[in-house]
Design a protein around this motif. Structure first.
Motif, PDB file in Angstrom:
ATOM      1  N   UNK A 166       0.834  -1.204   0.000  1.00 16.94           N
ATOM      2  CA  UNK A 166       0.000   0.000   0.000  1.00 16.94           C
ATOM      3  C   UNK A 166       0.865   1.248   0.000  1.00 16.94           C
ATOM      4  N   UNK A 167       1.929   1.176   0.781  1.00 20.37           N
ATOM      5  CA  UNK A 167       2.830   2.329   0.871  1.00 20.37           C
ATOM      6  C   UNK A 167       3.499   2.594  -0.474  1.00 20.37           C
ATOM      7  N   UNK A 168       3.944   1.512  -1.134  1.00 22.33           N
ATOM      8  CA  UNK A 168       4.690   1.680  -2.387  1.00 22.33           C
ATOM      9  C   UNK A 168       3.769   2.055  -3.550  1.00 22.33           C
ATOM     10  N   UNK A 169       2.704   1.291  -3.736  1.00 22.05           N
ATOM     11  CA  UNK A 169       1.862   1.467  -4.924  1.00 22.05           C
ATOM     12  C   UNK A 169       0.705   2.436  -4.689  1.00 22.05           C
ATOM     13  N   UNK A 170       0.323   2.622  -3.427  1.00 24.12           N
ATOM     14  CA  UNK A 170      -0.820   3.483  -3.153  1.00 24.12           C
ATOM     15  C   UNK A 170      -0.449   4.960  -3.112  1.00 24.12           C
ATOM     16  N   UNK A 171       0.810   5.265  -3.323  1.00 25.20           N
ATOM     17  CA  UNK A 171       1.293   6.661  -3.219  1.00 25.20           C
ATOM     18  C   UNK A 171       0.621   7.536  -4.275  1.00 25.20           C
ATOM     19  N   UNK A 172       0.045   8.608  -3.814  1.00 24.46           N
ATOM     20  CA  UNK A 172      -0.593   9.530  -4.743  1.00 24.46           C
ATOM     21  C   UNK A 172       0.184  10.843  -4.712  1.00 24.46           C
ATOM     22  N   UNK A 173       1.008  11.031  -5.727  1.00 25.90           N
ATOM     23  CA  UNK A 173       1.910  12.198  -5.742  1.00 25.90           C
ATOM     24  C   UNK A 173       1.120  13.499  -5.706  1.00 25.90           C
ATOM     25  N   UNK A 174      -0.067  13.497  -6.329  1.00 23.75           N
ATOM     26  CA  UNK A 174      -0.878  14.717  -6.354  1.00 23.75           C
ATOM     27  C   UNK A 174      -1.343  15.056  -4.941  1.00 23.75           C
ATOM     28  N   UNK A 175      -1.801  14.023  -4.244  1.00 20.77           N
ATOM     29  CA  UNK A 175      -2.253  14.272  -2.877  1.00 20.77           C
ATOM     30  C   UNK A 175      -1.082  14.733  -1.996  1.00 20.77           C
ATOM     31  N   UNK A 176       0.089  14.151  -2.248  1.00 25.00           N
ATOM     32  CA  UNK A 176       1.274  14.537  -1.464  1.00 25.00           C
ATOM     33  C   UNK A 176       1.569  16.034  -1.633  1.00 25.00           C
ATOM     34  N   UNK A 177       1.454  16.503  -2.878  1.00 24.28           N
ATOM     35  CA  UNK A 177       1.699  17.929  -3.149  1.00 24.28           C
ATOM     36  C   UNK A 177       0.672  18.791  -2.414  1.00 24.28           C
ATOM     37  N   UNK A 178      -0.598  18.403  -2.549  1.00 24.04           N
ATOM     38  CA  UNK A 178      -1.650  19.234  -1.950  1.00 24.04           C
ATOM     39  C   UNK A 178      -1.536  19.233  -0.425  1.00 24.04           C
ATOM     40  N   UNK A 179      -1.184  18.067   0.134  1.00 23.50           N
ATOM     41  CA  UNK A 179      -1.011  17.993   1.591  1.00 23.50           C
ATOM     42  C   UNK A 179       0.149  18.881   2.029  1.00 23.50           C
ATOM     43  N   UNK A 180       1.253  18.740   1.320  1.00 23.53           N
ATOM     44  CA  UNK A 180       2.438  19.534   1.693  1.00 23.53           C
ATOM     45  C   UNK A 180       2.142  21.026   1.563  1.00 23.53           C
ATOM     46  N   UNK A 181       1.402  21.371   0.522  1.00 19.98           N
ATOM     47  CA  UNK A 181       1.108  22.790   0.303  1.00 19.98           C
ATOM     48  C   UNK A 181       0.177  23.307   1.405  1.00 19.98           C
ATOM     49  N   UNK A 182      -0.797  22.458   1.788  1.00 19.63           N
ATOM     50  CA  UNK A 182      -1.717  22.867   2.861  1.00 19.63           C
ATOM     51  C   UNK A 182      -0.942  23.077   4.169  1.00 19.63           C
TER      52      UNK A 182
END
Ligand SMILES: Cc1cc2nc3c(=O)[nH]c(=O)nc-3n(C[C@H](O)[C@H](O)[C@H](O)COP(=O)(O)OP(=O)(O)OC[C@H]3O[C@@H](n4cnc5c(N)ncnc54)[C@H](O)[C@@H]3O)c2cc1C
Length: 463
Positions: free
Chosen positions: A413-429
């Motif tokens: 889940x950690x490897x394949x479930x990674x959503x780069x878009x969500x990571x960006x939005x989370x980091x930006x928030x």
């Protein structure tokens, strides 16, 4: 008339898969991109590459998944086998599992085809690609790139995507930093599918495409099917075994008999496959240690891909990490307002956010790939028997730490479930809320847990 929009000029060193993914993502963010590539022509070395769903999801967001898919094979499953007789030890379904679970497919593609799709898309978006452009130095403060022919190129930001033997990394560190030996090398071979058709026991490898692994002492083999545009299928194999290349020689044409002799006690089908090979080469497998930082303090230079986290290929995730880096960096750069030049702090902050969110993930991939070396390469004996017992016994109830990492429910889940878009939005928030200390480092993972679920729902509601 509305005023022209402000653009940064971003120079990328290296037109590999990572540099190109970054170029596309950054160009889509509205900035001007120039790639400097040392090679006289564009291309990729080696035959096949696996694209896991964390990476194909990015290709979807970049709008090029259908082009990549048209040139790809969709494997049905991962199959881990014993080296002696090919007995199946563990499997992991891929089709339709990856689409259903991660919303994106698992793919195999010829590297040249993958690379061409990325090059065409980058060019379509106006990215300038300069060939024969060997970078020899970087002035990090300006920033400015120095080339072997004596010319220079100025930019607002320089991205070092120049791979394993990175000049950019050495410039950043201010010293020589050769890649690290892993003790292994890989024979890379391809076999025309037409030659396999003559052997009934090899037919399932073509009719039921899978990623097949044979696990053996100090070594393992991986094989999967590829298709070429308008051409016949080819079976791509990587055979990892102890490194016997002379010092300072990293690739060499290899002796077919030496390769066949090494695998002579292995599964009959594997030997049959190797009997159909008429050419092979050896590649030293090297990786890197985690760097203290990927960015220069000037805030005008950063690394991505193999240049900062080269890995053993045993998780088939090196290029996927480079593509994630490139996509994420481009999406973060899209946050820069285009109405006027950004405040001086913004670009350095963005590079810090990028490094903070990417480094823990890529370091874990490098470490887990090396761990797989130990799991895959066990010699016959109690440890190997216990590994095989666990693989067989818990195939239906895999647990965190299960020896097939692609079936380990937590790691997968950690490897394949990674959503780069969500990571960006989370980091930006997090950044916008003022809670992004620029030294967050290892605390990113826990911060992401808190903010990520809210941002995830927001992204889902937009889809
Ligand atoms: C046997 C093997 C199998 C693999 N299988 C997989 C797989 O299935 N899935 C997966 O995701 N990954 C896989 N990988 C890993 C993957 O190939 C790499 O991680 C990936 O290609 C790295 O991309 P990159 O763009 O960072 O670097 P590179 O692909 O190395 O690109 C760097 C580019 O920079 C250029 N360059 C270098 N120096 C300079 C300079 N001084 N000036 C200008 N240009 C320069 C180079 O010519 C090159 O074009 C595998 C690796 C190996 C060895």
């Amino acid at each position: 008339m509305s005023p022209p929009e402000f653009q940064l000029h971003i120079a990328i060193v290296g037109a590999g898969l990572g540099g190109l993914a970054a170029a596309i993502s950054i160009a889509q963010s509205g900035h001007r991109v120039t790639i400097l590539e040392q090679a006289p022509e564009l291309g990729e070395v080696g035959a096949g590459i696996q694209i896991p769903p964390n990476s194909s999801r990015i290709l979807k967001r970049l709008g090029i998944l259908s082009k990549v898919e048209a040139l790809s094979v969709r494997p049905h499953e991962f199959v881990l086998r014993s080296y002696r007789d090919g007995k199946v030890l563990s499997t992991q379904p891929l089709l339709p599992y990856c689409e259903e679970r991660y919303g994106a497919p698992y793919l195999h593609i010829h590297r040249a085809d993958y690379h061409r799709v990325l090059v065409n898309e980058a060019r379509r978006l106006g990215v300038a690609i300069q060939l024969n452009a060997k970078v020899t130095g970087i002035d990090f403060e300006k920033p400015e790139i120095k080339l072997a022919d004596g010319s220079t190129l100025a930019a607002d930001l320089v991205i070092g995507a120049d791979g394993l033997k990175s000049v950019c990394r050495e410039q950043l560190l201010g010293k020589k930093d050769p890649p690290k030996l892993t003790g292994d090398l890989a024979y890379r071979v391809t076999i025309p599918a037409s030659a396999m058709l003559q052997h009934p026991s090899l037919l399932p490898l073509i009719e039921n495409p899978a990623v097949n692994f044979w696990l053996g002492p100090s070594s393992h083999c991986v094989g999967y099917l590829l298709k070429r545009e308008g051409g016949e299928g080819i079976y791509n194999m990587v055979l990892a075994c102890p490194d016997n290349l002379p010092e300072l020689v990293n690739t060499a044409k290899a002796d077919l008999q030496e390769m066949r002799d090494f695998f002579s006690g292995w599964d009959e089908n594997l030997r049959l496959l190797l009997g159909l090979v008429d050419d092979t080469s050896k590649w030293r497998l090297m990786n890197s240690e985690e760097l203290a930082s990927w960015a220069h303090p000037s805030g005008k230079f950063v690394l991505l891909g193999d240049a900062c986290h080269a890995t053993l290929p045993y998780l088939a995730s090196g290029a996927a990490m480079a593509v994630e880096d490139g996509y994420l960096l481009g999406r973060l750069l899209s946050k820069i307002p285009r109405s006027a030049p950004p405040p001086a702090f913004l670009l350095p902050d963005i590079l810090t956010i990028y490094e903070t969110v990417r480094k823990p993930r890529t370091t874990r991939v490098v470490k887990q790939s090396s761990h797989y070396q130990q799991i895959f390469h066990m010699h016959d004996g109690p440890l190997q028997r216990e590994r095989d017992r666990q693989l067989l016994r818990y195939q239906q109830e895999p647990y965190a730490g299960y020896p097939n990492k692609w079936r380990d429910p937590v790691f997968r889940e950690w490897l394949w479930g990674y959503d780069a878009e969500q990571e960006v939005e989370t980091a930006w928030a997090v950044y916008r809320s003022g809670r992004f200390p620029l030294t967050m480092g290892g605390r990113w993972e826990s911060e992401r847990e808190v903010v990520g679920s809210a941002v995830g729902s927001m992204i889902m509601s937009r889809l």
